[in-house]
Design an enzyme around this catalytic site. Structure first.
Site, short mmCIF file in Angstrom:
data_model
loop_
_atom_site.label_atom_id
_atom_site.label_comp_id
_atom_site.label_asym_id
_atom_site.label_seq_id
_atom_site.Cartn_x
_atom_site.Cartn_y
_atom_site.Cartn_z
N SER A 17 0.81 -1.23 0.00
CA SER A 17 0.00 0.00 0.00
C SER A 17 0.84 1.28 0.00
O SER A 17 0.44 2.29 0.56
CB SER A 17 -0.97 0.02 1.20
OG SER A 17 -1.80 -1.11 1.18
N LYS A 20 2.15 2.02 -5.52
CA LYS A 20 2.79 1.70 -6.81
C LYS A 20 1.91 2.13 -7.98
O LYS A 20 2.41 2.61 -8.99
CB LYS A 20 3.07 0.19 -6.91
CG LYS A 20 4.16 -0.31 -6.01
CD LYS A 20 4.60 -1.72 -6.37
CE LYS A 20 3.49 -2.74 -6.29
NZ LYS A 20 3.01 -2.98 -4.92
N LYS A 190 15.08 6.63 8.44
CA LYS A 190 15.93 5.44 8.45
C LYS A 190 15.94 4.78 7.07
O LYS A 190 14.89 4.53 6.47
CB LYS A 190 15.45 4.43 9.49
CG LYS A 190 15.32 4.99 10.91
CD LYS A 190 16.63 5.54 11.44
CE LYS A 190 17.63 4.47 11.78
NZ LYS A 190 18.87 5.03 12.42
N THR A 191 17.15 4.47 6.58
CA THR A 191 17.29 3.88 5.23
C THR A 191 17.41 2.36 5.27
O THR A 191 17.35 1.72 4.22
CB THR A 191 18.53 4.44 4.52
OG1 THR A 191 19.70 4.03 5.26
CG2 THR A 191 18.48 5.95 4.43
N GLN A 195 17.43 -0.54 2.25
CA GLN A 195 18.63 -1.32 1.92
C GLN A 195 18.32 -2.81 1.87
O GLN A 195 18.72 -3.52 0.95
CB GLN A 195 19.73 -1.04 2.95
CG GLN A 195 20.29 0.37 2.93
CD GLN A 195 21.31 0.55 4.04
OE1 GLN A 195 22.18 -0.29 4.27
NE2 GLN A 195 21.21 1.66 4.76
N CYS A 384 -26.47 1.18 -10.94
CA CYS A 384 -26.60 -0.27 -11.01
C CYS A 384 -27.65 -0.76 -10.01
O CYS A 384 -28.83 -0.53 -10.22
CB CYS A 384 -25.25 -0.96 -10.81
SG CYS A 384 -25.23 -2.67 -11.40
N GLY A 386 -28.38 0.59 -7.33
CA GLY A 386 -29.06 1.82 -6.91
C GLY A 386 -30.23 2.16 -7.81
O GLY A 386 -31.29 2.60 -7.34
N GLU A 408 -33.36 -11.40 -6.98
CA GLU A 408 -32.05 -11.63 -6.35
C GLU A 408 -32.21 -11.75 -4.84
O GLU A 408 -31.55 -12.57 -4.19
CB GLU A 408 -31.09 -10.47 -6.68
CG GLU A 408 -29.72 -10.62 -6.03
CD GLU A 408 -28.79 -9.44 -6.29
OE1 GLU A 408 -27.63 -9.53 -5.87
OE2 GLU A 408 -29.23 -8.44 -6.87
N HIS A 510 -22.31 1.56 -15.11
CA HIS A 510 -21.37 2.16 -14.15
C HIS A 510 -20.66 3.35 -14.79
O HIS A 510 -19.55 3.20 -15.32
CB HIS A 510 -20.33 1.13 -13.70
CG HIS A 510 -20.87 0.06 -12.81
ND1 HIS A 510 -20.74 0.10 -11.44
CD2 HIS A 510 -21.56 -1.08 -13.10
CE1 HIS A 510 -21.32 -0.98 -10.91
NE2 HIS A 510 -21.81 -1.71 -11.90
N GLU A 512 -19.07 5.67 -13.43
CA GLU A 512 -17.84 6.03 -12.71
C GLU A 512 -16.59 5.43 -13.37
O GLU A 512 -15.48 5.96 -13.21
CB GLU A 512 -17.93 5.59 -11.24
CG GLU A 512 -17.90 4.10 -10.98
CD GLU A 512 -19.26 3.42 -11.01
OE1 GLU A 512 -19.38 2.32 -10.42
OE2 GLU A 512 -20.19 3.97 -11.62
#
Length: 539
Positions: A17, A20, A190-191, A195, A384, A386, A408, A510, A512
């Site tokens: 998380s 990427k 801190k690395t 590493q 959908c 909704g 359903e 959909h 969105e």
């Protein structure tokens, strides 16, 4: 293209998380803004063939492409940033890789050889990585490897990356996203975790070319030198990725860090053309400095994990910036809504969105939300499920079919206003068998949908099994429900609306999934405008 396709692999270390997907999308945005043709794909290490059967609590929303692939939600980020569609070639899981190899083995394609992880699984992974590059459409393919370096599940992917780096030479590079934790007790970054992460990659034969370091505090010059020395990269390849106010600011932060330049130099590609980020910066300005704000209730059953509705939340950001309105989403669990609680729960809202979902849980609560929005003339948007619940609510409370429902939830309902299509009734397997991907829709002239889209034929993406039952169409229309969008291929209702309401619309698809930074979806734009007008009228 004047050069062979270049490949960029994005791996992650230390923890999951880290973002990427956002780094991949931001890098792609910068390269695209310089005139390069870019696409991004996601390789997911889980054994599900696709995310279609995963509970949203497990993996967030399932994103659907134009060609009907059920994919990881990161593909939504890719499309929203790049403003171009992805396809089933952009998301591959371990389940899909192994299924393909096993099917080849069953067909005898390996000529009796012992089928092994190397070379057969890694070859299949490499073939999938190269599909987009071999299409001739893209100069650069960015491949995001899911999971974290060191995970057992990711090992075949890291090995495939090693082989491809060896085969492609200067035409491939690895960007490793890692975490630089801050210890408040000592007051320092801190690395060491980075590493160790790079060392683990090196043990698999992969040397990262660029480090992108997630951090809460700026990386000093000494820290960058230390990371470069210990991780065997050049100092200009140590990129700071500091926490941002919004994911849409990350391309600008990465440009300031010259991530795109570092990538192009290592791929031997021209760096001459400056990135054109004018429209992106305008979007960020409008996002940061809205003129008004509205409160919109998102009624769902998975609201504890907001990634379950990631594309909806991002669509509100796009539409809000476009209209210069800040959209405050109030996340409301459908199970909390009952006749005696709905008034208090929805108080102060300027719009109500009833979200998609599956299963009976939260059904009655969503029904109450629709009724309240319809009766009180609050702008309503159903997506959908909704939309289906809006139909059921109308059938019960306006048409008078008090036991109306969806088969359903209630298989024995006497009024199945929402029902399975005949071809769906024969299906027993769950994965990849819904009505998926882009389907055409014809709009009724002078309807709200027509005014919003400003054209009569549209195409939108779907992901569902149940439909408005055509048996009840004439009754619903006679009672005042307008069926303003119809799929011409199967004569299925796609859009419903009410004329005696300031804004009431439900869509079977959909929208969105198609909203992007540069092209906010018109349904969300008009819903936000309606909510803003409601706020003005009810001050």
């Amino acid at each position: 293209m004047s050069h062979p396709t270049k490949y960029i692999f994005v791996t992650g270390g230390v923890t999951s998380s880290l973002g990427k997907g956002i780094i991949s999308a931001s890098l792609a945005t910068l390269l695209q803004s310089r005139g390069y043709s870019v696409t991004i794909q996601k390789l997911d290490p889980y054994i599900n063939v696709d995310p279609g059967t995963l509970n949203p609590y497990e993996h967030g929303e399932c994103y659907v492409t134009e060609d009907g692939a059920e994919t990881d939600l990161d593909l939504g980020h890719y499309e929203r940033f790049l403003n171009r569609p992805t396809s089933k070639a952009n998301n591959v899981t371990t389940g899909r890789i192994y299924l393909n190899v096993i099917e080849k083995e069953r067909r005898g394609e390996f000529l009796g050889k012992t089928v092994q992880v190397i070379p057969h699984i890694t070859d299949e992974i490499k073939n999938h990585i190269k599909i987009l590059g071999q299409s001739g459409e893209y100069e650069i393919v960015i491949t995001e490897i899911g999971g974290t370096v060191g995970d057992i599940e990711a090992l075949p992917y890291i090995e495939a990356v090693r082989q491809l780096k060896w085969e492609l030479g200067q035409d491939a590079l690895v960007v490793h996203l890692t975490l630089i934790p801050y210890l408040s007790a000592t007051g320092e970054l801190k690395t060491k975790p980075t590493q160790h992460s790079v060392k683990m990659l090196q043990e698999s034969g992969v040397q990262p070319d660029i480090l992108v370091c997630r951090t809460e505090h700026p990386l000093g010059e000494d820290l960058r030198k230390k990371l470069a020395l210990f991780c065997n990269v050049k100092k200009d390849a140590v990129i700071e990725s500091i926490d941002a106010e919004t994911i849409y600011a990350v391309p600008i932060l990465m440009r300031n860090e010259k991530l795109d330049e570092a990538v192009l130099k290592r791929l031997n590609l021209p760096v001459s053309q400056e990135p054109d980020l004018v429209r992106w910066k305008e979007f960020l300005y409008r996002l940061k400095f809205p003129k008004t704000e509205v409160n919109i209730g998102l009624i769902g059953k998975y609201v504890e994990l907001r990634d379950s509705y990631k594309s909806i939340a991002e669509s509100f950001i796009h539409a809000g910036a476009h209209t210069e309105v800040k959209v405050n989403i109030r996340w409301i669990h459908a199970e909390s809504l009952r006749p005696e609680t709905v008034v208090e729960a929805l108080k102060g809202l300027h719009g109500v969105l009833v979200a998609p979902g599956f299963g009976e849980r939260g059904f009655e609560g969503k029904l109450e939300a629709v009724r309240y929005a319809r009766e009180n003339k609050i702008p309503f948007f159903g997506i959908c499920l909704g939309m289906q619940i809006a139909v059921i609510e109308f059938a019960r409370n306006v048409l008078g079919l008090h036991e109306a429902s969806s088969s359903e939830f209630h298989p024995n309902t006497p009024y199945p206003v929402i029902d399975l299509m005949e071809e769906q009734k024969k299906i027993t397997e769950k994965g990849g068998t819904m009505r998926l991907g882009a389907w055409p829709c014809k709009l009724e002239p002078d309807s709200l949908a027509h005014r919003i889209y400003r054209r009569l034929e549209i195409s939108e993406r779907h992901r569902h099994r149940y439909e408005l039952n055509n048996t009840y169409r004439s009754q619903l229309q006679a009672a005042g429900l307008r069926l303003s969008g119809i799929n011409p291929d199967k004569d299925l209702v796609e859009i419903i609306e009410l004329d005696d309401h300031p804004f009431f619309i439900g869509v079977q698809f959909h929208p969105e999934y198609k909203s992007t930074v540069y092209n906010p979806h018109p349904l969300f734009i008009h819903f936000v405008k309606a909510a803003n007008q409601y706020a003005v009228d009810n001050e």
